[in-house]
Structures are given as structure tokens and as C-alpha cells.
Scaffold this motif. Sequence first.
Motif, PDB file in Angstrom:
ATOM      1  N   UNK A  45      37.724  89.626  51.014  1.00 32.73           N
ATOM      2  CA  UNK A  45      36.711  88.582  51.083  1.00 32.73           C
ATOM      3  C   UNK A  45      36.540  88.117  52.520  1.00 32.73           C
ATOM      4  N   UNK A  46      35.341  87.653  52.814  1.00 30.26           N
ATOM      5  CA  UNK A  46      35.051  87.130  54.136  1.00 30.26           C
ATOM      6  C   UNK A  46      35.803  85.811  54.326  1.00 30.26           C
ATOM      7  N   UNK A  47      36.538  85.637  55.440  1.00 31.99           N
ATOM      8  CA  UNK A  47      37.251  84.372  55.679  1.00 31.99           C
ATOM      9  C   UNK A  47      36.295  83.185  55.676  1.00 31.99           C
ATOM     10  N   UNK A  48      36.820  82.033  55.256  1.00 34.33           N
ATOM     11  CA  UNK A  48      35.981  80.843  55.127  1.00 34.33           C
ATOM     12  C   UNK A  48      35.472  80.345  56.478  1.00 34.33           C
ATOM     13  N   UNK A  49      36.267  80.547  57.546  1.00 29.12           N
ATOM     14  CA  UNK A  49      35.870  80.006  58.852  1.00 29.12           C
ATOM     15  C   UNK A  49      34.929  80.933  59.608  1.00 29.12           C
ATOM     16  N   UNK A  50      34.549  82.072  59.028  1.00 24.17           N
ATOM     17  CA  UNK A  50      33.601  82.979  59.679  1.00 24.17           C
ATOM     18  C   UNK A  50      32.182  82.451  59.481  1.00 24.17           C
ATOM     19  N   UNK A  51      31.413  82.390  60.565  1.00 24.80           N
ATOM     20  CA  UNK A  51      30.034  81.889  60.518  1.00 24.80           C
ATOM     21  C   UNK A  51      29.099  83.082  60.716  1.00 24.80           C
ATOM     22  N   UNK A  52      28.209  83.325  59.739  1.00 23.93           N
ATOM     23  CA  UNK A  52      27.216  84.395  59.811  1.00 23.93           C
ATOM     24  C   UNK A  52      25.839  83.760  59.953  1.00 23.93           C
ATOM     25  N   UNK A  53      25.149  84.129  61.028  1.00 29.97           N
ATOM     26  CA  UNK A  53      23.813  83.604  61.282  1.00 29.97           C
ATOM     27  C   UNK A  53      22.873  84.769  61.561  1.00 29.97           C
ATOM     28  N   UNK A  54      22.141  85.191  60.539  1.00 26.64           N
ATOM     29  CA  UNK A  54      21.236  86.323  60.704  1.00 26.64           C
ATOM     30  C   UNK A  54      22.000  87.601  61.011  1.00 26.64           C
ATOM     31  N   UNK A  55      21.767  88.140  62.191  1.00 25.17           N
ATOM     32  CA  UNK A  55      22.435  89.377  62.585  1.00 25.17           C
ATOM     33  C   UNK A  55      23.717  89.128  63.363  1.00 25.17           C
ATOM     34  N   UNK A  56      24.107  87.842  63.563  1.00 24.30           N
ATOM     35  CA  UNK A  56      25.295  87.511  64.351  1.00 24.30           C
ATOM     36  C   UNK A  56      26.439  87.093  63.447  1.00 24.30           C
ATOM     37  N   UNK A  57      27.665  87.428  63.874  1.00 29.33           N
ATOM     38  CA  UNK A  57      28.884  87.004  63.191  1.00 29.33           C
ATOM     39  C   UNK A  57      29.779  86.331  64.226  1.00 29.33           C
ATOM     40  N   UNK A  58      30.286  85.108  63.914  1.00 31.93           N
ATOM     41  CA  UNK A  58      31.075  84.331  64.864  1.00 31.93           C
ATOM     42  C   UNK A  58      32.361  83.860  64.211  1.00 31.93           C
ATOM     43  N   UNK A  59      33.476  84.107  64.902  1.00 32.59           N
ATOM     44  CA  UNK A  59      34.780  83.546  64.519  1.00 32.59           C
ATOM     45  C   UNK A  59      35.245  82.732  65.714  1.00 32.59           C
ATOM     46  N   UNK A  60      35.306  81.422  65.562  1.00 35.13           N
ATOM     47  CA  UNK A  60      35.597  80.551  66.702  1.00 35.13           C
ATOM     48  C   UNK A  60      37.066  80.540  67.066  1.00 35.13           C
ATOM     49  N   UNK A  61      37.973  80.804  66.107  1.00 38.56           N
ATOM     50  CA  UNK A  61      39.415  80.732  66.366  1.00 38.56           C
ATOM     51  C   UNK A  61      40.090  81.875  65.616  1.00 38.56           C
ATOM     52  N   UNK A  62      40.380  82.957  66.313  1.00 42.38           N
ATOM     53  CA  UNK A  62      40.970  84.122  65.661  1.00 42.38           C
ATOM     54  C   UNK A  62      42.422  83.871  65.275  1.00 42.38           C
ATOM     55  N   UNK A  63      42.814  84.456  64.164  1.00 44.07           N
ATOM     56  CA  UNK A  63      44.218  84.469  63.762  1.00 44.07           C
ATOM     57  C   UNK A  63      44.519  85.785  63.063  1.00 44.07           C
ATOM     58  N   UNK A  64      45.803  85.990  62.740  1.00 47.82           N
ATOM     59  CA  UNK A  64      46.231  87.274  62.193  1.00 47.82           C
ATOM     60  C   UNK A  64      45.569  87.591  60.854  1.00 47.82           C
TER      61      UNK A  64
END
Length: 485
Positions: A279-298
Motif C-alpha cells: 500500500x502507498x504510505x500515508x505520508x506520500x503526497x501525489x499531485x497529478x504527475x508528481x509524487x512527494x515524500x517530505x521525510x523519508x524513512x526505512x
Amino acid sequence: MAGRAQPSGPAACGGAPGLLPLLLLLLSAAAIIPRGDGQNLVTEDVTVVEGDVATISCRVKNSDDSVIQLLNPNRQTIYFRDFRPLKDSRFQLVNFSNSELRVSLTNVSISDEGRYFCQLYTDPPQEIYTTITVLVPPRNLVIDIQKEIAVEGEEIELNCTAMASRPATTIRWFKGNKELTGKSEVEQWSDMYTVTSQLLLKVGREDDGVPVICLVDHPAVKDLQTQRYLEVMYKPQVRVSQNYPVQGLTREGEPLELTCAAFGKPQPTDMRWLRVDDEMPQHVVVSGSNLLISNLNKTDNGTYRCEASNAVGKSHADYMLFVYDPPTTIPPPTTTTTTTTTIPTTITDTTATTEPAVHGFTQLPNSAEELDYGDLSGLGPDLIGTAVPLNASTEALPTVQLNSRAGEEGAIRSVDHAVVGGVVAVVVFAMLCLLIILGRYFARHKGTYFTHEAKGADDAADADTAIINAEGGQNNSEEKKEYFI
């Protein structure tokens, strides 16, 4: 009276002496008259395109002012000298002289084709003919295509037709600048020919917008061609690019930004991100064609997929993410001194921690310490710091940023090996020195011991006498001393 016999033969002419010179004159005149074998008349065949002008020329060599005339295929006189008996205004006199009769025929049609005769009025008359051949270019050149809009991978049929030509045309096919091979079929209607050429073409996405040309080879026309532009639909081509970090490893605590780009015909209307096998992590932000993870973890480790679809089909591109530990600070080197009883020795020990070596994709390590610098030597300089994506589709061309710090780790490990080797060398040297000292010590205490008790007893006859004659005897026992040699 009896009658006389008439002379015969040449003697018969003797009675008419004026006839013989006349007979000889006639025979000589007949010898110089042309015999009509065509050697004095010259002309050429004429080939003309329908609607153009044909010129017929009758020429005489060694002219003797004989009359020249021109006849049509029906043997009707067109021109007698410079006079036109035939009432056809398309025939016009171009030149007339004792040696040439030249006539033009305008607006030539198929009915004008045939043999035209040049005659020279001699005795007997001479005659030679010229042939007019009429060429008819194709009336229409048309390309018919089986499907106006084709799908990538399909085979389409194209037909090119050249109608009502004379002689039959030759059709050639081109796709862009490349010549293709078609199959032609010829049909004859009266004196005209219709040629149809068929081309089977398997199209791909690279053929979209490329012209297909039908070219005609015919003696009546040059560069006659027609063309159709191909319209090919194809499924999307997907690419994933890493916007941040621009260069370097994806480390814990840092942000990650990915962009998905898709191109197809028609243009993709549906684009989405998903995580493969999870499943996609809850803190992942998807905006159109962009994918953003502001704070990476293991827990973000895994494969992220961008999918795009249109009316033709669906394609995707994958990005494999591995999150490395955050960077650590290298402590300053420390020095430890150890002294023995024989030789003072200084032992230096330097320790350091390094950062992960490489951002791998096909087999991911659990930590940076599991990476071996030797395993990275085969990558070459071209792969370090570049994108190495894993694609699940041949159309997808994703990119991922990669960085390596294997050189730094290898240098620090080389320092560790040098320190350990130095310590071992010092310990071995100290042990050798200790063995040398112990050897010299035991060597000094090894030898033969002599006392003064038996001094003077060398000449005694027996042991009792030797004891009695010993120096000092019992009275000097207090003065006896031992010496170490």
C-alpha cells in the motif's frame, strides 16, 4: 517482179537512219531516272503526347525538282506541293521547297495515330512512310487506404490506381525516402490501360505523420505522383524522473520528489501512482504527475509505479526506492602509547565510520557496511551518479538518481589495515627483544664452579691425607671462600 526480202535485225534500221540516234537517247534517259527504291526520300517516325503538335517532314536528297506530296493513313492527299486538298485545318504547312515538305498537325488525338506516306513523283513514283505514335498520360492517380486511422502493429492495405493511359504505366511506392515494393495489376480497355498497385504495410508509432507516395513512370509525363499521410495511434510511453535530490543518495529524513511524463496518441488522459506489492504510505503526497515524500524513512523502501493509459492501451514505468541511513560525522584520530622494559613503542589507532557506498537497485544491501568497494569497481564511471531504473514495460523509460561514495570508504579501510599492521609489527618486535634479553641472562649464569677446599691435596696419596694436607686444614675453615667464575 519478184518481191525482195526485208532485212531483219540491225540491218532493218538501215532504211531509217534517223531512228537509231533517237533510240539511243531514250535508253540513256531511262538509265538516269530513279527506280523508286526509296533511297532519295527521307523521313522519321514521330512520337507525340495527346493534345500536343506533331510535325511530319518529307525530305528529298539530290532533288531533281520532282513533285512531293503527303498522304494520310487513309491515303488521302494532305498536301500536294504547297496546296492542301484535305479540308482539315489542323494540318498546316510549315515549309515547302524542292527538297522538303514539312507539315504540322495540332491537337493530336488517338484517331490520328498511324502511317503517313511521303510520295515523290518520279517514273515510277517513290514512296516512304512515317509512323505517328500517340502517348496518353494517366487520367487520374488515386491512393485508396484501407483504414484512415491505424493502430500501432496493424497491417494496412493501400491501393494506387493510374487510369486510362497509353502505354501502361509503372507504379512505384515510397514511404518517406524509402522505396517499397507493391504488386501491380494491368487492365486493358480498347486502346487504353488501367494499372492498380497494391501495398501491404505494417505500421508503428514512428510512421505517424509519414507520407506514403505513389509515383508513376510513364513516357508521356514526368514526376506524376500523389501521396497520403499515415495516421497511427499508439499507447503511452512513460518516463519517471527524480527531481530531488538532484544528485546523491536517498537518505533517511530527507525529501524525495518524482515526476511522471507520458506521451501517446491520443494523449494519455489517465495517470496514477501506486506502490507495487504494497500500500502507498500515508505520508506520500501525489499531485497529478508528481509524487512527494517530505521525510523519508526505512518503511518507504519499495517499488513505485506510474501508470498511464489512453484509448489504445496502458503502459507504466517503475522507480525502485532504497532509503539509506543518514550521514554520520567522522571522529578525529586518537593515539595510544605502550611502553615495555626494553623498548618504548608508540601505537596509533585511528577509527572512522563511513557513509553508504552506492544506491543499488537489482539487489539492495541492509546497510552501508555490507557494500563492498570491489563490487562497485565494475560499474565504471558512467554509471556512478546516473539514473538506473527498473522498467516493467518496454515503452517505459524511467530515470532514478544514483550516487556512490565507495572511494571514501575504501580509503578509510586502507587506513584501518595500515594501523592494524603497524600494531602487529610492534608486538612482534617487542617479543623478539624480550627473547634476546632472556637468552643473554641465562647465558651469563652458565659455567663450571671451583672451590679452595681441595687446594694442596693434589699430591696426597689418599683421601685422608688430602684432607689433612688441605690448605689451612680444619683451622682455616672459617677463611674458606667461594668464587664464581
